[in-house]
Write an enzyme that holds these catalytic residues in place. Sequence first.
Site, PDB file in Angstrom:
ATOM      1  N   PRO A  31     -10.925 -11.765   2.403  1.00 15.81           N
ATOM      2  CA  PRO A  31     -11.844 -12.726   3.027  1.00 15.81           C
ATOM      3  C   PRO A  31     -11.643 -12.802   4.536  1.00 15.81           C
ATOM      4  CG  PRO A  31     -10.717 -13.725   1.136  1.00 15.81           C
ATOM      5  CD  PRO A  31     -10.134 -12.346   1.311  1.00 15.81           C
TER       6      PRO A  31
ATOM      7  N   ASP B 199       0.864  -1.188   0.000  1.00 16.87           N
ATOM      8  CA  ASP B 199       0.000   0.000   0.000  1.00 16.87           C
ATOM      9  C   ASP B 199       0.902   1.240   0.000  1.00 16.87           C
ATOM     10  OD1 ASP B 199      -2.263   1.620   0.271  1.00 16.87           O
ATOM     11  OD2 ASP B 199      -2.166   1.563   2.445  1.00 16.87           O
TER      12      ASP B 199
HETATM   13  P1  G4P Z   1       2.579  -1.632   3.396  1.00 18.09           P
HETATM   14  O1  G4P Z   1       4.052  -1.520   3.709  1.00 18.09           O
HETATM   15  O2  G4P Z   1       2.106  -3.058   3.384  1.00 18.09           O
HETATM   16  O3  G4P Z   1       2.164  -0.855   2.196  1.00 18.09           O
HETATM   17  O4  G4P Z   1       1.862  -1.107   4.652  1.00 18.09           O
HETATM   18  P2  G4P Z   1       1.173   0.203   5.155  1.00 18.09           P
HETATM   19  O5  G4P Z   1       1.963   0.624   6.335  1.00 18.09           O
HETATM   20  O6  G4P Z   1       0.914   1.198   4.081  1.00 18.09           O
HETATM   21  O7  G4P Z   1      -0.215  -0.422   5.570  1.00 18.09           O
HETATM   22  C1  G4P Z   1      -0.891  -0.106   6.744  1.00 18.09           C
HETATM   23  C2  G4P Z   1      -1.886  -1.188   7.105  1.00 18.09           C
HETATM   24  O8  G4P Z   1      -3.029  -1.093   6.233  1.00 18.09           O
HETATM   25  C3  G4P Z   1      -1.365  -2.611   6.925  1.00 18.09           C
HETATM   26  O9  G4P Z   1      -1.947  -3.406   7.919  1.00 18.09           O
HETATM   27  C4  G4P Z   1      -1.949  -3.030   5.585  1.00 18.09           C
HETATM   28  O10 G4P Z   1      -2.067  -4.424   5.538  1.00 18.09           O
HETATM   29  C5  G4P Z   1      -3.300  -2.368   5.653  1.00 18.09           C
HETATM   30  N1  G4P Z   1      -3.938  -2.130   4.353  1.00 18.09           N
HETATM   31  C6  G4P Z   1      -3.540  -1.268   3.405  1.00 18.09           C
HETATM   32  N2  G4P Z   1      -4.392  -1.259   2.361  1.00 18.09           N
HETATM   33  C7  G4P Z   1      -5.362  -2.172   2.652  1.00 18.09           C
HETATM   34  C8  G4P Z   1      -6.540  -2.622   1.957  1.00 18.09           C
HETATM   35  O11 G4P Z   1      -6.884  -2.178   0.863  1.00 18.09           O
HETATM   36  N3  G4P Z   1      -7.301  -3.552   2.591  1.00 18.09           N
HETATM   37  C9  G4P Z   1      -6.960  -4.052   3.812  1.00 18.09           C
HETATM   38  N4  G4P Z   1      -7.774  -4.968   4.337  1.00 18.09           N
HETATM   39  N5  G4P Z   1      -5.851  -3.660   4.502  1.00 18.09           N
HETATM   40  C10 G4P Z   1      -5.065  -2.734   3.920  1.00 18.09           C
HETATM   41  P3  G4P Z   1      -1.216  -3.695   9.299  1.00 18.09           P
HETATM   42  O12 G4P Z   1      -1.120  -2.419  10.091  1.00 18.09           O
HETATM   43  O13 G4P Z   1       0.056  -4.397   8.975  1.00 18.09           O
HETATM   44  O14 G4P Z   1      -2.204  -4.635  10.017  1.00 18.09           O
HETATM   45  P4  G4P Z   1      -2.749  -6.078   9.592  1.00 18.09           P
HETATM   46  O15 G4P Z   1      -4.140  -5.821   9.120  1.00 18.09           O
HETATM   47  O16 G4P Z   1      -1.861  -6.605   8.507  1.00 18.09           O
HETATM   48  O17 G4P Z   1      -2.663  -6.826  10.844  1.00 18.09           O
END
Ligand code: G4P
Length: 154
Positions: A138, A81
């Site tokens: 999902p 992202d």
């Molecule tokens: P990146 O390096 O993967 O791009 O990470 P970034 O810090 O930009 O992403 C912040 C959080 O937002 C991440 O979750 C990422 O998985 C989640 N995310 C970004 N775009 C989407 C999307 O379109 N759909 C969903 N469902 N999630 C998205 P995280 O803080 O790592 O938490 P987790 O959910 O993986 O536990």
Amino acid sequence: MNRQIAESDFKPDMMVAIGTGGFIPARMLRNFLRIPIITVGIAYYDLNDTPAEKPIITQWLDKPESQIKGRRILLVDEVDDTRATIGFCLDELFKHQPEEVAVAVLHNKNKPKAHVMPAKVKHVFHGLELADDWICYPWDADNIEEQDRLRNQA
Ligand code: G4P
Ligand code: MG
């Protein structure tokens, strides 16, 4: 994506899955790659749930010096992202002299990134390239039947 990996000249010997989004994709890739998965946790909130300026490692490798050095690592997450988390993780892994690190994500969002992919990363695999929209995975669903129904309507 498994086919892209299989057809490339990159032969990983372990996966590092970024939690929690990377857990299920890494497990699915293991059906094809048959290599161990190590999981790491990176958060943007501290223990009091206060947003942090920099990512905080909530879980890391037990002995990074010996687990990373000389290894060919496939870093797995569900989505590239802003790339802040993946970029942070790459920087941490490269501190320990891996032989090579490649990145596999289900989806890459076509948008400006907070982190340039380091030139040392020669292989980036992604299943799909998408616009900057929110993806409902999902495993995000409270009610998976409802999510399926909405998806089928779309
Ligand atoms: P990146 O390096 O993967 O791009 O990470 P970034 O810090 O930009 O992403 C912040 C959080 O937002 C991440 O979750 C990422 O998985 C989640 N995310 C970004 N775009 C989407 C999307 O379109 N759909 C969903 N469902 N999630 C998205 P995280 O803080 O790592 O938490 P987790 O959910 O993986 O536990
Ligand atoms: Mg994530």
